[in-house]
Scaffold this motif. Structure first.
Motif, PDB file in Angstrom:
ATOM      1  N   SER A  81      47.708  44.310  35.775  1.00 41.84           N
ATOM      2  CA  SER A  81      49.210  44.480  35.894  1.00 41.84           C
ATOM      3  C   SER A  81      49.697  44.073  37.071  1.00 41.84           C
ATOM      4  O   SER A  81      49.404  44.550  38.418  1.00 41.84           O
ATOM      5  CB  SER A  81      49.183  45.421  35.439  1.00 41.84           C
ATOM      6  N   VAL A  82      50.966  43.915  37.324  1.00 37.41           N
ATOM      7  CA  VAL A  82      51.785  43.479  38.480  1.00 37.41           C
ATOM      8  C   VAL A  82      52.653  44.884  38.941  1.00 37.41           C
ATOM      9  O   VAL A  82      52.733  45.421  40.218  1.00 37.41           O
ATOM     10  CB  VAL A  82      52.740  42.623  38.528  1.00 37.41           C
ATOM     11  N   ASP A  83      52.026  45.599  37.965  1.00 38.41           N
ATOM     12  CA  ASP A  83      53.298  46.927  38.377  1.00 38.41           C
ATOM     13  C   ASP A  83      51.469  47.808  39.493  1.00 38.41           C
ATOM     14  O   ASP A  83      52.566  49.714  39.978  1.00 38.41           O
ATOM     15  CB  ASP A  83      53.981  48.217  37.356  1.00 38.41           C
ATOM     16  N   SER A  84      50.877  48.047  39.340  1.00 36.97           N
ATOM     17  CA  SER A  84      49.578  48.641  39.543  1.00 36.97           C
ATOM     18  C   SER A  84      48.601  48.634  39.270  1.00 36.97           C
ATOM     19  O   SER A  84      47.318  48.263  39.604  1.00 36.97           O
ATOM     20  CB  SER A  84      49.330  49.753  38.264  1.00 36.97           C
ATOM     21  N   ILE A  85      48.519  47.322  40.926  1.00 41.05           N
ATOM     22  CA  ILE A  85      47.517  47.401  41.939  1.00 41.05           C
ATOM     23  C   ILE A  85      47.217  47.995  42.513  1.00 41.05           C
ATOM     24  O   ILE A  85      48.134  48.567  44.059  1.00 41.05           O
ATOM     25  CB  ILE A  85      47.994  46.193  42.240  1.00 41.05           C
ATOM     26  N   ASP A  86      45.553  48.642  42.738  1.00 41.30           N
ATOM     27  CA  ASP A  86      45.426  49.360  43.627  1.00 41.30           C
ATOM     28  C   ASP A  86      44.375  48.467  44.186  1.00 41.30           C
ATOM     29  O   ASP A  86      43.228  47.799  44.409  1.00 41.30           O
ATOM     30  CB  ASP A  86      44.303  50.428  42.763  1.00 41.30           C
ATOM     31  N   LEU A  87      44.850  48.798  45.803  1.00 41.06           N
ATOM     32  CA  LEU A  87      44.400  47.335  46.731  1.00 41.06           C
ATOM     33  C   LEU A  87      43.300  48.846  47.381  1.00 41.06           C
ATOM     34  O   LEU A  87      42.300  47.591  47.914  1.00 41.06           O
ATOM     35  CB  LEU A  87      45.101  46.943  47.913  1.00 41.06           C
ATOM     36  N   ASN A  88      42.873  49.632  47.237  1.00 38.76           N
ATOM     37  CA  ASN A  88      41.734  50.353  46.720  1.00 38.76           C
ATOM     38  C   ASN A  88      40.663  49.958  45.919  1.00 38.76           C
ATOM     39  O   ASN A  88      38.847  50.028  47.253  1.00 38.76           O
ATOM     40  CB  ASN A  88      41.533  51.844  47.072  1.00 38.76           C
ATOM     41  N   MET A  89      40.495  49.260  45.264  1.00 37.26           N
ATOM     42  CA  MET A  89      38.953  47.911  44.652  1.00 37.26           C
ATOM     43  C   MET A  89      38.954  47.055  46.017  1.00 37.26           C
ATOM     44  O   MET A  89      37.535  47.145  45.112  1.00 37.26           O
ATOM     45  CB  MET A  89      39.986  47.751  43.079  1.00 37.26           C
ATOM     46  N   PHE A  90      39.230  47.432  46.683  1.00 35.58           N
ATOM     47  CA  PHE A  90      38.967  45.620  47.332  1.00 35.58           C
ATOM     48  C   PHE A  90      38.259  46.311  48.982  1.00 35.58           C
ATOM     49  O   PHE A  90      38.265  45.751  49.454  1.00 35.58           O
ATOM     50  CB  PHE A  90      39.684  45.010  47.578  1.00 35.58           C
ATOM     51  N   SER A  91      37.050  47.276  48.049  1.00 34.84           N
ATOM     52  CA  SER A  91      36.815  48.454  49.253  1.00 34.84           C
ATOM     53  C   SER A  91      35.584  47.348  49.594  1.00 34.84           C
ATOM     54  O   SER A  91      35.158  47.085  48.445  1.00 34.84           O
ATOM     55  CB  SER A  91      36.642  50.131  49.872  1.00 34.84           C
ATOM     56  N   LYS A  92      35.245  47.827  50.821  1.00 38.68           N
ATOM     57  CA  LYS A  92      33.447  47.362  50.849  1.00 38.68           C
ATOM     58  C   LYS A  92      32.646  47.668  49.431  1.00 38.68           C
ATOM     59  O   LYS A  92      31.538  47.311  48.911  1.00 38.68           O
ATOM     60  CB  LYS A  92      32.909  47.906  51.952  1.00 38.68           C
ATOM     61  N   ASP A  93      32.691  48.948  49.231  1.00 39.20           N
ATOM     62  CA  ASP A  93      32.462  50.055  48.062  1.00 39.20           C
ATOM     63  C   ASP A  93      31.262  49.496  47.058  1.00 39.20           C
ATOM     64  O   ASP A  93      31.397  49.922  46.511  1.00 39.20           O
ATOM     65  CB  ASP A  93      32.767  51.130  48.248  1.00 39.20           C
ATOM     66  N   ASN A  94      33.068  47.985  46.513  1.00 37.57           N
ATOM     67  CA  ASN A  94      33.180  48.067  45.359  1.00 37.57           C
ATOM     68  C   ASN A  94      32.621  46.194  45.437  1.00 37.57           C
ATOM     69  O   ASN A  94      32.044  45.991  44.122  1.00 37.57           O
ATOM     70  CB  ASN A  94      34.245  47.909  44.758  1.00 37.57           C
ATOM     71  N   ILE A  95      31.797  46.130  46.097  1.00 41.12           N
ATOM     72  CA  ILE A  95      31.714  44.487  46.672  1.00 41.12           C
ATOM     73  C   ILE A  95      31.216  44.280  45.485  1.00 41.12           C
ATOM     74  O   ILE A  95      30.700  43.223  44.756  1.00 41.12           O
ATOM     75  CB  ILE A  95      31.239  44.049  48.210  1.00 41.12           C
ATOM     76  N   ASN A  96      29.490  44.528  45.298  1.00 44.56           N
ATOM     77  CA  ASN A  96      28.892  45.308  44.365  1.00 44.56           C
ATOM     78  C   ASN A  96      29.651  44.522  42.495  1.00 44.56           C
ATOM     79  O   ASN A  96      28.444  43.937  42.351  1.00 44.56           O
ATOM     80  CB  ASN A  96      27.200  45.977  44.006  1.00 44.56           C
ATOM     81  N   GLN A  97      30.018  45.614  42.247  1.00 43.99           N
ATOM     82  CA  GLN A  97      31.170  45.684  41.251  1.00 43.99           C
ATOM     83  C   GLN A  97      31.586  44.023  40.940  1.00 43.99           C
ATOM     84  O   GLN A  97      31.818  43.313  39.705  1.00 43.99           O
ATOM     85  CB  GLN A  97      32.299  46.920  41.079  1.00 43.99           C
ATOM     86  N   PHE A  98      32.128  43.932  41.907  1.00 42.29           N
ATOM     87  CA  PHE A  98      32.696  42.133  41.920  1.00 42.29           C
ATOM     88  C   PHE A  98      31.586  40.989  42.026  1.00 42.29           C
ATOM     89  O   PHE A  98      31.706  40.237  41.071  1.00 42.29           O
ATOM     90  CB  PHE A  98      33.163  42.119  42.948  1.00 42.29           C
ATOM     91  N   ASN A  99      30.062  41.468  42.423  1.00 43.50           N
ATOM     92  CA  ASN A  99      29.459  39.999  42.249  1.00 43.50           C
ATOM     93  C   ASN A  99      28.675  40.186  40.733  1.00 43.50           C
ATOM     94  O   ASN A  99      27.860  39.688  40.290  1.00 43.50           O
ATOM     95  CB  ASN A  99      28.424  40.650  43.355  1.00 43.50           C
ATOM     96  N   GLU A 100      28.647  42.038  40.349  1.00 42.49           N
ATOM     97  CA  GLU A 100      28.163  41.493  39.291  1.00 42.49           C
ATOM     98  C   GLU A 100      29.082  40.789  37.743  1.00 42.49           C
ATOM     99  O   GLU A 100      28.672  40.346  36.935  1.00 42.49           O
ATOM    100  CB  GLU A 100      28.360  43.301  38.990  1.00 42.49           C
ATOM    101  N   LEU A 101      30.104  40.731  38.260  1.00 40.21           N
ATOM    102  CA  LEU A 101      31.233  40.435  37.268  1.00 40.21           C
ATOM    103  C   LEU A 101      31.081  38.993  37.763  1.00 40.21           C
ATOM    104  O   LEU A 101      31.110  37.374  36.014  1.00 40.21           O
ATOM    105  CB  LEU A 101      32.755  40.420  37.773  1.00 40.21           C
ATOM    106  N   LEU A 102      30.388  37.938  38.515  1.00 42.18           N
ATOM    107  CA  LEU A 102      30.691  36.513  38.934  1.00 42.18           C
ATOM    108  C   LEU A 102      29.643  36.046  38.894  1.00 42.18           C
ATOM    109  O   LEU A 102      28.984  35.371  37.962  1.00 42.18           O
ATOM    110  CB  LEU A 102      30.564  36.613  40.175  1.00 42.18           C
ATOM    111  N   VAL A 103      28.501  37.361  38.097  1.00 41.95           N
ATOM    112  CA  VAL A 103      26.972  36.844  37.305  1.00 41.95           C
ATOM    113  C   VAL A 103      26.949  36.580  36.215  1.00 41.95           C
ATOM    114  O   VAL A 103      26.474  36.243  35.606  1.00 41.95           O
ATOM    115  CB  VAL A 103      25.595  37.958  38.003  1.00 41.95           C
ATOM    116  N   LYS A 104      28.050  37.531  35.432  1.00 42.79           N
ATOM    117  CA  LYS A 104      27.917  37.616  34.349  1.00 42.79           C
ATOM    118  C   LYS A 104      29.339  35.959  33.510  1.00 42.79           C
ATOM    119  O   LYS A 104      29.136  35.764  32.459  1.00 42.79           O
ATOM    120  CB  LYS A 104      29.093  38.894  33.436  1.00 42.79           C
TER     121      LYS A 104
END
Length: 227
Positions: A81-104
């Motif tokens: 959503s353009v109206d609810s972008i949470d930039l905190n999701m791009f923290s170092k703590d969430n990097i593993n979640q992004f990599n899990e998405l890329l594996v799937k």
């Protein structure tokens, strides 16, 4: 489908979202104007014009595309959503979640595109070499059309060319420059046709409009003329 030997899955080591006010590639602006007596406002972006090339190997009867990770496509997928972008999701703590998405989904954030770059015909020749490795002469580039892209936000001009190569065409390394990690994809005509009329989630990977236009031109206007 023929590819190079790049890894199937990428791994993000860090990710951070900052404001791009100092970018040399895009300049955000707000335009205040009056149309038919009515004051209006429009947010827009100034970006470089571009050039793209429909590349065809006559020896193998294959079309040549590139597979490339596009951060904007990845960002658009993650931020629904353009109206609810949470930039905190791009923290170092969430990097593993992004990599899990890329594996799937190994094509998440990737696009299949025409060989492309900024502006003029001479640059088109360089882009073909940098991205695919093929060494072509500027005279081999046939102009197809030019058109506006991103008309709601940038209105940039894109020039579309056609170029043929053969298995005898001199070829260098390719793969892009400055860490682009471009993968060359050579598709049969039947494989390329499957890119056209399907939803984004149904395609082998996301496809920009320029690819669809260039591919349609080749399949329905140029291919029937080839002997």
């Amino acid at each position: 489908m023929a590819t190079n030997d790049n890894k199937d899955v990428i791994e993000l080591e860090s990710i951070e979202v900052l404001e791009a006010n100092q970018s040399q590639y895009l300049k955000p602006h707000r335009l205040h104007y009056k149309l038919n007596g009515r004051p209006l406002i429009w947010d827009l972006m100034k970006v470089h014009d571009s050039v793209s090339i429909v590349l065809y190997n006559r020896s193998t009867n294959r079309l040549i595309f590139v597979r490339q990770f596009r951060p904007a496509v990845f960002f658009a997928f993650v931020c629904k959503s353009v109206d609810s972008i949470d930039l905190n999701m791009f923290s170092k703590d969430n990097i593993n979640q992004f990599n899990e998405l890329l594996v799937k989904n190994k094509n998440l954030g990737f696009t299949i595109e025409l060989c492309a770059g900024k502006t003029i015909k001479e640059i088109a020749k360089e882009e073909v070499e940098e991205e695919t490795g093929y060494l072509v002469d500027t005279n081999c580039l046939q102009f197809i059309s030019s058109f506006r892209s991103g008309v709601g936000i940038s209105g940039s001009l894109q020039h579309l060319y056609y170029c043929e190569v053969t298995c005898e065409t001199p070829k260098g390394k390719g793969g892009g420059v400055d860490g682009e990690q471009i993968e060359v994809l050579e598709l049969t005509i039947d494989e390329a046709k499957k890119l056209l009329y399907c939803g984004d989630s149904e395609a082998m990977m996301s496809r920009p409009a320029g690819l669809l236009f260039g591919l349609s031109w080749f399949l329905y206007q140029h291919l029937p003329t080839l002997s």
